[in-house]
Design an enzyme around this catalytic site. Sequence first.
Site, mmCIF file in Angstrom:
data_model
loop_
_atom_site.group_PDB
_atom_site.id
_atom_site.type_symbol
_atom_site.label_atom_id
_atom_site.label_comp_id
_atom_site.label_asym_id
_atom_site.label_seq_id
_atom_site.Cartn_x
_atom_site.Cartn_y
_atom_site.Cartn_z
ATOM 1 N N GLY A 274 0.806 -1.217 0.000
ATOM 2 C CA GLY A 274 0.000 0.000 0.000
ATOM 3 C C GLY A 274 0.840 1.268 0.000
ATOM 4 N N SER A 275 0.310 2.309 0.651
ATOM 5 C CA SER A 275 0.848 3.663 0.501
ATOM 6 C C SER A 275 2.243 3.891 1.062
ATOM 7 C CB SER A 275 -0.126 4.669 1.129
ATOM 8 O OG SER A 275 -1.299 4.762 0.348
ATOM 9 N N VAL A 276 2.773 2.973 1.848
ATOM 10 C CA VAL A 276 4.166 3.162 2.278
ATOM 11 C C VAL A 276 5.093 3.193 1.060
ATOM 12 C CG1 VAL A 276 3.968 2.214 4.603
ATOM 13 C CG2 VAL A 276 4.433 0.678 2.702
ATOM 14 N N PHE A 277 4.644 2.597 -0.049
ATOM 15 C CA PHE A 277 5.452 2.578 -1.265
ATOM 16 C C PHE A 277 5.639 3.978 -1.845
ATOM 17 C CE2 PHE A 277 7.085 -0.763 -4.146
ATOM 18 C CZ PHE A 277 7.226 -1.769 -3.216
#
Length: 525
Positions: A274-277
């Site tokens: 998810g958004s940690v990328f």
Amino acid sequence: MSETAKPEAVPDSANFAKGRKRFRLICVALALSFVIIGGRLVTLGFAAMDPSSGGLHDISSTVHRPDIFDRKGTLLATDIKSATLYADPARVIDRDELVEQVAGVLPGVDAADLREKLKQGRRFVSIKRELSPKQQAEVHELGVPGLGFVEEYRRVYPVGSTACHVVGHVDTDNRGLAGIEQFIDENPQLSMASAGGESVTLSLDLGVQHVLHEELAAAVNIYRAKAASGIVIDVHSGEVVGMASLPDYDPNHREQALDKDRLNRINSGVYEMGSVFKVFTVASALDAGTVNLRSSYDASSPIHVASFTIDDFHGKKRRLSVPEIFIYSSNIGAAKMAVDLGGERQRAYLTKLGLLSRATTELGDSASPIVPQRWEKLTTMTVAFGHGLSVTPLQLASAMVPLVNGGIAVPLTFLPRSREEGMSVGTRVLKRETSEAMLSLLRLNVLKGTAKRAEAEGYRVGGKTGTAEKVVGRHYSTNARLNSFLAAFPTDVPEYVLLVMLDEPQRVAASNNEATAGANAAPTA
């Protein structure tokens, strides 16, 4: 008429001498016979024989292992001596009595199986290993002929499950099956190179490990999560100072490790994060020069590609600057930023950061990432916000290191390594200015963005949240999430990277009935 000649009479003393000589010869012959028979019995009873022949041999098959310590000298694993109960059928007087008596004091012994083994004619029948002192005393008091004990090594883990996925465990013969225990067997020179030649020291800090383990356990309980995992890394040396994955197991009861739910999620699980990328998307674009901190993108409306729609979870419905895209976690902004970077350069940066290949440490190779076969425009967009590419948490945390330490990718290790050595074996993958910009954005996200609940006074934490919908069946589920928080601290002088991951946390009062990573993974970190 001639007289017949008669034999001369033998004196009685001569007859006595001949008889005594015969008696001595008989005695010597009997004595030699007893010596030969006795020697044969001793040979049969005690001489080492080929195990395949069924005779007695050196029945202790366990190996002596080096002690394992954490970086501060706390004992994590050691050997103690324990007893193995065996029977020699050749010395058993009453087979049924032996079976009945032994099964009476050792309930785990299968009576029928033992009786059958005693009939097979072997000289050594193992009955039970790793007896406790009490069990050994109880068997000894039986006084049953044919029973004996062998002293063997038994591995014990004083801290139980606290560091199980790092330390690993051994089999019944004391041979390594997982973790550092397996690495020691594959690299016997490791213990010989240690002080004294009989121990191995790890980079792990048991104090950090204990806190990490306890906080993850608390998070599972508070947020009713299915599982939790975390890792703490020194950003300069590459040392792993803490790593835990729950549910875990007690290596003193190695059979628990067979439970598939107790796997090491950090090293063996692959997930869409998810958004940690977005930390990698923004870092790549900044490093390539396709954006700067003053750049902006229109995030007022969703992106439609074929049958797919890319939208923001809490959209601002306006143009967003790069820092705003980061702190508001805009999927639209990240996707457009990645398109400007280009799929080829995006893939090149992810490769340099180690996200497209297995990570290798002393724990062995991590699970292989699941990489798209074709890297099309839609792939470039979805990977920008952490969908369409699955990696291990170990890879994710490792890739964060160069983003905060000045741009140097340092190989991770579970063995002691100085910070100077770590940086010297590392490889530059990002510009120093890129790392400095990312530290500012990470800190800003904790102060004003999705990670406000990660603020810890005195630690100057920076980080990025990620709330990834899990695939259930063939579709993404809005009720099953993998939440994570990827952090660095202190952001002005970075020392550590911390990743916390919660699997399917629920909406509870402690998270204000929210299900996003900012409400559970961030405060846990």
